[in-house]
Design a protein around this motif. Structure first.
Motif, mmCIF file in Angstrom:
data_model
loop_
_atom_site.group_PDB
_atom_site.id
_atom_site.type_symbol
_atom_site.label_atom_id
_atom_site.label_comp_id
_atom_site.label_asym_id
_atom_site.label_seq_id
_atom_site.Cartn_x
_atom_site.Cartn_y
_atom_site.Cartn_z
ATOM 1 N N LEU A 132 11.417 6.102 -18.344
ATOM 2 C CA LEU A 132 9.698 6.276 -18.083
ATOM 3 C C LEU A 132 8.771 7.470 -17.615
ATOM 4 O O LEU A 132 9.692 8.210 -17.025
ATOM 5 N N ASN A 133 8.225 8.035 -18.524
ATOM 6 C CA ASN A 133 7.029 9.192 -17.836
ATOM 7 C C ASN A 133 6.925 8.735 -16.778
ATOM 8 O O ASN A 133 6.672 7.416 -16.254
ATOM 9 N N SER A 134 5.797 9.323 -16.250
ATOM 10 C CA SER A 134 5.383 9.442 -14.336
ATOM 11 C C SER A 134 4.222 8.732 -14.500
ATOM 12 O O SER A 134 4.244 8.068 -13.697
ATOM 13 N N ALA A 135 3.341 8.627 -15.605
ATOM 14 C CA ALA A 135 1.940 7.654 -15.219
ATOM 15 C C ALA A 135 3.296 6.183 -15.843
ATOM 16 O O ALA A 135 2.321 5.740 -15.241
ATOM 17 N N TRP A 169 0.681 -1.366 0.147
ATOM 18 C CA TRP A 169 -0.441 -0.106 0.037
ATOM 19 C C TRP A 169 0.640 1.250 0.269
ATOM 20 O O TRP A 169 0.173 2.267 -0.161
ATOM 21 N N LYS A 170 2.072 1.006 0.418
ATOM 22 C CA LYS A 170 3.242 2.757 0.297
ATOM 23 C C LYS A 170 3.227 2.605 -1.570
ATOM 24 O O LYS A 170 4.473 2.571 -1.580
ATOM 25 N N THR A 171 2.442 2.681 -1.803
ATOM 26 C CA THR A 171 2.565 3.630 -3.626
ATOM 27 C C THR A 171 3.676 4.042 -3.660
ATOM 28 O O THR A 171 4.059 3.944 -4.796
ATOM 29 N N GLU A 172 3.634 5.520 -3.282
ATOM 30 C CA GLU A 172 4.854 6.518 -3.417
ATOM 31 C C GLU A 172 6.326 5.687 -3.459
ATOM 32 O O GLU A 172 7.371 5.960 -3.553
ATOM 33 N N GLN A 173 6.696 4.783 -2.302
ATOM 34 C CA GLN A 173 7.476 4.447 -2.414
ATOM 35 C C GLN A 173 8.271 3.066 -2.911
ATOM 36 O O GLN A 173 9.286 3.184 -3.835
ATOM 37 N N LEU A 174 6.861 2.476 -3.821
ATOM 38 C CA LEU A 174 7.114 1.751 -4.850
ATOM 39 C C LEU A 174 7.598 2.406 -6.367
ATOM 40 O O LEU A 174 8.213 1.338 -6.540
ATOM 41 N N VAL A 175 6.402 3.653 -6.712
ATOM 42 C CA VAL A 175 6.930 3.971 -7.371
ATOM 43 C C VAL A 175 8.361 4.589 -7.455
ATOM 44 O O VAL A 175 9.533 4.737 -8.835
ATOM 45 N N GLN A 176 9.255 5.150 -6.211
ATOM 46 C CA GLN A 176 10.273 5.223 -6.385
ATOM 47 C C GLN A 176 11.165 4.564 -6.699
ATOM 48 O O GLN A 176 12.253 4.346 -7.457
ATOM 49 N N GLN A 177 11.293 2.950 -5.482
ATOM 50 C CA GLN A 177 11.638 1.804 -6.184
ATOM 51 C C GLN A 177 12.173 1.481 -8.260
ATOM 52 O O GLN A 177 12.635 1.839 -8.569
ATOM 53 N N VAL A 178 10.547 1.855 -9.081
ATOM 54 C CA VAL A 178 10.345 1.541 -9.844
ATOM 55 C C VAL A 178 11.721 3.189 -10.591
ATOM 56 O O VAL A 178 12.408 2.720 -11.429
ATOM 57 N N ARG A 179 11.479 4.171 -10.208
ATOM 58 C CA ARG A 179 12.404 4.895 -10.431
ATOM 59 C C ARG A 179 13.996 4.616 -10.306
ATOM 60 O O ARG A 179 14.897 5.133 -11.095
ATOM 61 N N THR A 180 14.239 4.533 -9.305
ATOM 62 C CA THR A 180 15.748 3.861 -9.058
ATOM 63 C C THR A 180 15.859 3.161 -10.000
ATOM 64 O O THR A 180 17.271 2.926 -10.683
ATOM 65 N N TYR A 181 15.303 1.512 -9.843
ATOM 66 C CA TYR A 181 15.657 0.316 -10.321
ATOM 67 C C TYR A 181 16.355 0.432 -11.989
ATOM 68 O O TYR A 181 16.574 0.551 -12.998
ATOM 69 N N ALA A 182 15.389 1.905 -12.451
ATOM 70 C CA ALA A 182 14.432 2.286 -14.272
ATOM 71 C C ALA A 182 16.104 2.766 -14.683
ATOM 72 O O ALA A 182 16.703 2.556 -15.130
ATOM 73 N N GLN A 183 16.702 3.323 -13.440
ATOM 74 C CA GLN A 183 17.516 4.267 -14.254
ATOM 75 C C GLN A 183 18.850 4.059 -14.466
ATOM 76 O O GLN A 183 19.771 3.544 -14.952
ATOM 77 N N GLU A 184 18.758 2.085 -13.143
ATOM 78 C CA GLU A 184 20.065 1.066 -13.283
ATOM 79 C C GLU A 184 20.279 0.765 -15.106
ATOM 80 O O GLU A 184 21.069 0.437 -14.887
ATOM 81 N N PHE A 185 18.406 0.183 -14.764
ATOM 82 C CA PHE A 185 18.611 -0.227 -16.369
ATOM 83 C C PHE A 185 18.576 0.476 -17.920
ATOM 84 O O PHE A 185 19.330 0.051 -18.529
ATOM 85 N N GLY A 186 18.544 1.989 -17.330
ATOM 86 C CA GLY A 186 18.835 2.562 -18.261
ATOM 87 C C GLY A 186 17.516 3.047 -19.328
ATOM 88 O O GLY A 186 17.323 3.151 -20.303
ATOM 89 N N VAL A 187 16.313 2.985 -18.359
ATOM 90 C CA VAL A 187 14.863 2.723 -19.129
ATOM 91 C C VAL A 187 14.471 4.205 -18.583
ATOM 92 O O VAL A 187 14.179 4.149 -17.453
#
Length: 337
Positions: A153-156, A133-151
């Motif tokens: 993503l827009n906010s949506a 239920w901590k969606t903000e932390q999950l989104v931040q995790q996605v952004r962190t790993y996406a940066q590592e992968f070089g992916v």
């Protein structure tokens, strides 16, 4: 490496921890000398900790460093006086280029002398799963790993990916690899439509189940339960998603019932990362009472308890889905009345 190191990894995110362990292995060991300089010692061995401490005091052979891994250690949960004395003697004296790695799923007990000693000498990394239920932390995790992968993503797109995979880091890595291959060297960020087309979303189906329960749609809820189980979605993850979604609905309903109108304040209380979602959440819960929503969470906790006690998965989920639908539909005799 310039000095001996002690690493303590703990938490329930097995996949992320395994990835970190492999990265440490590659950083410490020379691939040509692995068989001489690498020891993984399981906790089942009676003298595991003593053996590990003895091994890490041996300088590496050949090139690279030495890595001694005490897997699933209980040193941070229980530690005898004799073992504590060995820790006190060994940790400050580990030879250069040697690394002692300790891993455990359990949170270290801060009251123990062994834990306090490790806090002094070890680099400690936490690998806990983010609550669904901590969606903000999950989104931040996605952004962190996406940066590592070089992916890119827009906010949506990032929000939809977080919503789709929840706290399953293994699936997140798999989906990011897929998105990386699809996006190639494109400079334009991938949007939510691309994510929706490529990402497998059992969590999304669990959210559909939550919506069906909210609207009292028993037949649809039972179909979704069957679909999720047939897709091998872990039952406890289904329940975690339901708990997270109904918790969000409950917080929004509670804030609205108390007269709060500021979407940002409601979003902060409900741990919703995007305040614009509050409008739609309000619409979703318009026809259900606060008392009904309050009645749902105890039943979901009861469902979680039954599953953890070994109840048959399909029948338990189906029975509780029907009862939850009846609560939300306001059927006579349910606990919501």
């Amino acid at each position: 490496m310039e000095q001996g190191q002690v690493q303590l990894y703990w938490g329930e995110d097995d996949f992320a921890m395994a990835k970190a362990v492999e990265e440490l292995r590659q950083a410490v060991l020379d691939p040509n000398w692995v068989s001489f300089n690498y020891d993984k010692i399981p906790s089942e061995e009676s003298d595991a900790a003593i053996r590990g401490l003895n091994q890490v005091m041996t300088s590496p052979f050949g090139m690279g460093g030495r890595l001694v891994w005490l897997a699933d250690t209980t040193l941070c949960q229980q530690c005898s006086e004799n073992l504590l004395a060995e820790l006190e003697r060994t940790l400050p004296s580990i030879p250069q280029q040697c690394v002692l790695l300790l891993t455990t799923r359990n949170r270290p007990d801060g009251r123990l002398k062994s834990t306090k000693l490790l806090q002094k000498y070890a680099q400690i990394r936490e690998f806990s799963l983010i609550p669904p239920w901590k969606t903000e932390q999950l989104v931040q995790q996605v952004r962190t790993y996406a940066q590592e992968f070089g992916v890119k993503l827009n906010s949506a797109g990032a929000e939809l990916l977080a919503l789709s995979v929840g706290n399953d880091t293994r699936q997140l890595f798999n989906e990011l690899e897929k998105l990386r291959l699809y996006g190639g060297d494109a400079s334009k960020p991938l949007d939510e439509n691309t994510v929706a087309a490529l990402v497998i979303s059992n969590t999304q189906n669990s959210l559909q189940l939550a919506a069906a329960i909210l609207h009292g749609e028993q037949e649809k809820a039972l179909e979704l339960v069957t679909d999720l189980i047939n897709k091998n979605e872990p039952p406890l993850r289904i329940v975690a998603t339901l708990v997270g979604q109904f918790r969000t609905w409950l917080w929004v309903k509670l804030m609205v019932s108390e007269g709060e109108r500021d979407s940002k304040i409601i979003a902060a209380a409900a741990q919703v990362s995007n305040p614009k979602r509050i409008y739609f959440l309000k619409q979703e819960i318009q026809s259900i009472s606060l008392l009904q929503l309050q009645s749902v969470l105890p039943m979901l906790l009861e469902l979680e308890f039954c599953l953890k006690q070994g109840s048959e998965t399909m029948s338990t989920l189906q029975t509780k889905a029907i009862q939850l639908c009846q609560i939300c539909a306001g059927f006579p005799g349910t606990s919501s009345l």
